[in-house]
Design a protein around this motif. Structure first.
Motif, PDB file in Angstrom:
ATOM      1  N   GLN A 177       5.354   8.166  -5.378  1.00  0.00           N
ATOM      2  CA  GLN A 177       4.057   7.703  -4.902  1.00  0.00           C
ATOM      3  C   GLN A 177       3.778   8.312  -3.538  1.00  0.00           C
ATOM      4  O   GLN A 177       4.594   8.205  -2.622  1.00  0.00           O
ATOM      5  N   LEU A 220      10.247   5.365  -6.710  1.00  0.00           N
ATOM      6  CA  LEU A 220      10.413   4.067  -7.362  1.00  0.00           C
ATOM      7  C   LEU A 220      11.109   4.245  -8.700  1.00  0.00           C
ATOM      8  O   LEU A 220      10.727   5.105  -9.490  1.00  0.00           O
ATOM      9  N   TYR A 273      -0.535  -4.806 -10.855  1.00  0.00           N
ATOM     10  CA  TYR A 273       0.607  -4.976  -9.970  1.00  0.00           C
ATOM     11  C   TYR A 273       0.097  -5.194  -8.548  1.00  0.00           C
ATOM     12  O   TYR A 273      -0.971  -4.720  -8.166  1.00  0.00           O
ATOM     13  N   ARG A 274       0.911  -5.879  -7.750  1.00  0.00           N
ATOM     14  CA  ARG A 274       0.681  -5.882  -6.313  1.00  0.00           C
ATOM     15  C   ARG A 274       1.889  -5.229  -5.641  1.00  0.00           C
ATOM     16  O   ARG A 274       3.031  -5.339  -6.126  1.00  0.00           O
ATOM     17  N   GLN A 275       1.594  -4.487  -4.573  1.00  0.00           N
ATOM     18  CA  GLN A 275       2.642  -3.767  -3.868  1.00  0.00           C
ATOM     19  C   GLN A 275       2.712  -4.259  -2.432  1.00  0.00           C
ATOM     20  O   GLN A 275       1.734  -4.165  -1.688  1.00  0.00           O
ATOM     21  N   GLY A 335       8.479  -3.733  -3.448  1.00  0.00           N
ATOM     22  CA  GLY A 335       8.136  -2.857  -4.550  1.00  0.00           C
ATOM     23  C   GLY A 335       6.878  -3.302  -5.264  1.00  0.00           C
ATOM     24  O   GLY A 335       6.011  -3.974  -4.699  1.00  0.00           O
ATOM     25  N   LEU A 336       6.778  -2.958  -6.524  1.00  0.00           N
ATOM     26  CA  LEU A 336       5.635  -3.326  -7.351  1.00  0.00           C
ATOM     27  C   LEU A 336       5.996  -4.550  -8.178  1.00  0.00           C
ATOM     28  O   LEU A 336       7.002  -4.559  -8.874  1.00  0.00           O
ATOM     29  N   SER A 364      -2.605  -7.625   0.122  1.00  0.00           N
ATOM     30  CA  SER A 364      -1.697  -6.692  -0.532  1.00  0.00           C
ATOM     31  C   SER A 364      -2.483  -5.468  -0.983  1.00  0.00           C
ATOM     32  O   SER A 364      -3.706  -5.394  -0.834  1.00  0.00           O
TER      33      SER A 364
END
Lengths: 112, 115
Positions: free
Chosen positions: A37, A88, B35-37, B42-43, B87
């Protein structure tokens, strides 16, 4: 408790050096994916590994899935500034919950 | 360019307000995800949909709702925003849902700040 732990969390190295980042779990996964990313963008898939002991190469990047399918590593040879980003790992198939679980991430900075 | 489109790109929101994050895909993928990061975490999966008309809860669903009226759209709604929902939110899709999820394609994210 995070299912997938990545280490190191941050890594800053000089251009041309080699590095390895790790993705570890106490759980078995049916497959594992690696994403990169870049700032302001969403993650992009680099590779998927599905077989214990599998090694996949993508130019200067080498991905390995552990024999027991609980861990994975990403090795970068001769790092370049373009390798900078957040890496990731994501595992699928934990305890019958087949949705992907993402690791905590490794933020890599390559210094020119 | 084919892919995932999210809107808005960023938003500042007062606590207690209702907010909907939009997500549209043009790849005709069956499965979609939110998703929230957050730094160091992480995700984390909020909600998902394996096919149009169905939705499911992810790891952190509380305070969020989704709908999947058609294949292309998957909006995420915060009924009454709280500061802990600050977020970066990512929408993603995959050709198939679990158990053969395959590659996830992500949007560019929506940065939400709740004051």
């Amino acid at each position: 408790t995070q299912l997938l732990e990545q280490s190191p969390q941050f890594l800053s190295i000089q251009e041309g050096e080699n590095l390895t980042v790790y993705c570890n779990s106490s759980s078995v996964f049916s497959s594992l994916q690696w994403y990169r990313q870049e700032p302001g963008e969403g993650p992009v898939l680099l590779v998927t590994v599905v077989t214990g002991g599998e090694v996949k190469k993508l130019k200067r990047l080498t991905f390995q899935f552990g024999d027991a399918r609980k861990d994975s590593s990403l090795h970068i040879t001769a790092a370049q500034p373009g390798d900078t980003g957040l890496y990731l790992c994501a595992g699928a198939g934990h305890f019958g919950n087949e949705k992907l679980t993402f690791g905590t991430g490794t933020r890599l900075t390559i210094i020119p | 360019i084919a892919g995932i489109t999210q809107a808005p790109t960023s938003q500042i929101l007062a606590a207690g307000r209702r907010m909907t994050l939009r997500c549209t895909q043009d790849m005709r993928h069956n499965a979609m995800y939110w998703y929230r990061q957050d730094l160091g975490l992480g995700l984390r999966l909020i909600h998902y949909s394996n096919t149009a008309g169905t939705t499911g809860k992810g790891e952190v669903p509380d305070g969020y709702s989704v709908s999947r009226a058609n294949t292309d759209d998957f909006p995420l709604t915060l009924a009454s925003a709280v500061p802990s929902q600050t977020s970066v939110y990512f929408c993603a899709s995959s050709a198939q849902g679990a158990p053969n999820t395959g590659e996830l394609f992500f949007g560019e994210g929506s940065r939400l700040t709740v004051l």
